[in-house]
Design an enzyme around this catalytic site. Structure first.
Site, PDB file in Angstrom:
ATOM      1  N   GLU A   1     -13.406   3.060  26.359  1.00 32.87           N
ATOM      2  CA  GLU A   1     -14.549   2.385  25.741  1.00 32.87           C
ATOM      3  C   GLU A   1     -15.432   3.441  25.063  1.00 32.87           C
ATOM      4  O   GLU A   1     -15.642   4.516  25.627  1.00 32.87           O
ATOM      5  CB  GLU A   1     -15.311   1.703  26.889  1.00 32.87           C
ATOM      6  CG  GLU A   1     -16.668   1.195  26.576  1.00 32.87           C
ATOM      7  CD  GLU A   1     -17.423   0.814  27.875  1.00 32.87           C
ATOM      8  OE1 GLU A   1     -16.937   1.091  28.995  1.00 32.87           O
ATOM      9  OE2 GLU A   1     -18.503   0.239  27.739  1.00 32.87           O
TER      10      GLU A   1
ATOM     11  N   ASP B   1     -17.059  17.059  38.541  1.00 35.72           N
ATOM     12  CA  ASP B   1     -17.331  18.042  37.484  1.00 35.72           C
ATOM     13  C   ASP B   1     -18.625  17.667  36.764  1.00 35.72           C
ATOM     14  O   ASP B   1     -18.708  17.698  35.538  1.00 35.72           O
ATOM     15  CB  ASP B   1     -16.153  18.070  36.490  1.00 35.72           C
ATOM     16  CG  ASP B   1     -16.211  19.269  35.540  1.00 35.72           C
ATOM     17  OD1 ASP B   1     -17.011  20.197  35.779  1.00 35.72           O
ATOM     18  OD2 ASP B   1     -15.446  19.277  34.552  1.00 35.72           O
TER      19      ASP B   1
HETATM   20  P1  ADP Z   1     -13.755  17.454  27.070  1.00 36.72           P
HETATM   21  O1  ADP Z   1     -12.716  16.868  27.970  1.00 36.72           O
HETATM   22  O2  ADP Z   1     -13.184  18.172  25.898  1.00 36.72           O
HETATM   23  O3  ADP Z   1     -14.781  18.296  27.799  1.00 36.72           O
HETATM   24  P2  ADP Z   1     -15.584  15.157  27.010  1.00 36.72           P
HETATM   25  O4  ADP Z   1     -14.908  14.111  27.806  1.00 36.72           O
HETATM   26  O5  ADP Z   1     -16.691  15.900  27.664  1.00 36.72           O
HETATM   27  O6  ADP Z   1     -14.529  16.200  26.408  1.00 36.72           O
HETATM   28  O7  ADP Z   1     -16.084  14.441  25.684  1.00 36.72           O
HETATM   29  C1  ADP Z   1     -16.548  15.171  24.558  1.00 36.72           C
HETATM   30  C2  ADP Z   1     -17.856  14.598  24.067  1.00 36.72           C
HETATM   31  O8  ADP Z   1     -17.651  13.266  23.626  1.00 36.72           O
HETATM   32  C3  ADP Z   1     -18.914  14.498  25.171  1.00 36.72           C
HETATM   33  O9  ADP Z   1     -19.711  15.636  25.212  1.00 36.72           O
HETATM   34  C4  ADP Z   1     -19.712  13.283  24.760  1.00 36.72           C
HETATM   35  O10 ADP Z   1     -20.753  13.655  23.881  1.00 36.72           O
HETATM   36  C5  ADP Z   1     -18.730  12.421  24.009  1.00 36.72           C
HETATM   37  N1  ADP Z   1     -18.188  11.311  24.822  1.00 36.72           N
HETATM   38  C6  ADP Z   1     -17.466  11.398  25.973  1.00 36.72           C
HETATM   39  N2  ADP Z   1     -17.083  10.184  26.401  1.00 36.72           N
HETATM   40  C7  ADP Z   1     -17.589   9.291  25.504  1.00 36.72           C
HETATM   41  C8  ADP Z   1     -17.534   7.867  25.385  1.00 36.72           C
HETATM   42  N3  ADP Z   1     -16.860   7.111  26.247  1.00 36.72           N
HETATM   43  N4  ADP Z   1     -18.178   7.292  24.348  1.00 36.72           N
HETATM   44  C9  ADP Z   1     -18.842   8.054  23.444  1.00 36.72           C
HETATM   45  N5  ADP Z   1     -18.902   9.391  23.485  1.00 36.72           N
HETATM   46  C10 ADP Z   1     -18.293  10.018  24.504  1.00 36.72           C
END
Ligand code: ADP
Length: 306
Positions: free
Chosen positions: A107, A211
């Site tokens: 989502e 984390d």
């Molecule tokens: P990584 O695994 O590379 O650390 P993240 O899961 O932290 O990546 O996601 C990267 C960025 O995307 C996050 O810092 C956040 O800003 C954005 N993000 C993460 N999940 C969502 C989501 N479900 N909807 C919108 N933006 C998201």
């Protein structure tokens, strides 16, 4: 550690076509991807917001094809966190791999601004999430912390679990990465004395994000806290709370609210360093030098408490 060679750079055909097909299969409706926008902020993967022909938005992360199991574990982790029904967590949609890439689709949550209640709500919700407990420590599958493997075998003894699967694992990795000598001898000493930190405290197996640093939390457009990118397992809640203090992003109001909902044991102040040692060792293994020195000074601090 961004993975630069994304489907953005290899063209629309191929990988994006497969991702689009997997989304259609998962949602069972005409959700072909029509637009995609790269997102910043991740530390491991390439992230995108995509829109479909139906006008729905989804969040997608990409890595190399051999990283599929990392995304499978992440999707299961998100699902596990959602079971607690405590904090907003993006719903996983599908994972897949092909054409050289692995992906996770969830989502998409439009982030907004925190309101004056956000940190307080977050503190209460985080404690409520930790009230979601199970019988043993660990989880039914391994996952990753950053890009490092994280072992989660079920154990009934937290001290054994933390010694073997957390500190022991990272110290062994550190030795393989060339961090030998005093870091290792102090680490061995600490592991032998681990029981001393738990003389009057018995942890219970709480659902953990695993984390939760400042970069893995945000706020939705209604001001509700959101957490994502977990390294889920069941463990001592103190370890989850300790990590929030490592790199900032959580206010005093957050901690006050947490304590109000579920007060902490007095020994937390010392164990906080013990628990953050795991993450600092992991950072030493992922990013090198300075973190190894920080880990060693944490070890000195902890050994002085034994
Ligand atoms: P990584 O695994 O590379 O650390 P993240 O899961 O932290 O990546 O996601 C990267 C960025 O995307 C996050 O810092 C956040 O800003 C954005 N993000 C993460 N999940 C969502 C989501 N479900 N909807 C919108 N933006 C998201």
């Amino acid at each position: 550690m961004f993975f630069q060679n994304t489907p953005e750079s290899v063209g629309k055909e191929g990988a994006w076509q497969e991702i689009s097909d997997s989304l259609v299969t998962a949602t069972g409706v005409g959700n072909k991807i029509t637009h995609k926008r790269p997102l910043s902020g991740g530390s491991i993967n390439s992230a995108f917001c995509v829109e479909t022909e139906q006008g729905d938005s989804f969040f997608i992360k990409l890595h190399q094809e051999n990283q599929l199991s990392m995304f499978e574990a992440e999707a299961e982790g998100l699902q596990e966190l959602r079971k607690a029904n405590a904090i907003r967590v993006p719903e996983p949609v599908c994972v897949g791999a092909g054409q050289g890439y692995a992906w996770i689709v969830t989502e998409y949550i439009a982030f907004g601004k925190a309101n004056p209640q956000t940190q307080e709500t977050f503190g209460h919700q985080f404690a409520r999430m930790h009230r979601f407990t199970t019988k043993y420590f660990g989880w039914h599958r391994n996952n990753t912390i950053g890009s490092t493997p994280q072992i989660n075998r079920w154990r009934d003894n937290w001290i054994e679990f933390y010694r073997q699967h957390r500190l022991g694992f990272q110290l062994k990795l550190a030795a393989e990465n060339g961090f030998k000598g005093s870091l290792q001898s102090k680490g061995e000493h600490l592991m032998a004395d681990l029981e001393k930190f738990f003389i009057s405290y018995t942890p219970i197996p709480s659902l953990m994000h695993g984390d939760l640093w400042g970069g893995n939390q945000s706020v939705d457009d209604a001001g509700n806290p959101v957490i994502f990118d977990p390294a889920v397992y069941y463990g001592d809640r103190e370890a989850d709370l300790a990590m929030t203090g490592l790199f900032g992003g959580f206010s005093t109001t957050f901690y006050d609210a947490y304590h109000e909902t579920w007060p902490l044991d007095a020994g937390y102040t010392v164990r906080k360093t013990l628990y953050n040692l795991y993450h600092i060792l992991n950072h030493a293994n992922l990013f090198g030098g300075g973190y190894a020195m920080q880990a060693e000074s944490m070890l000195d601090q902890l050994l002085a408490e034994c």
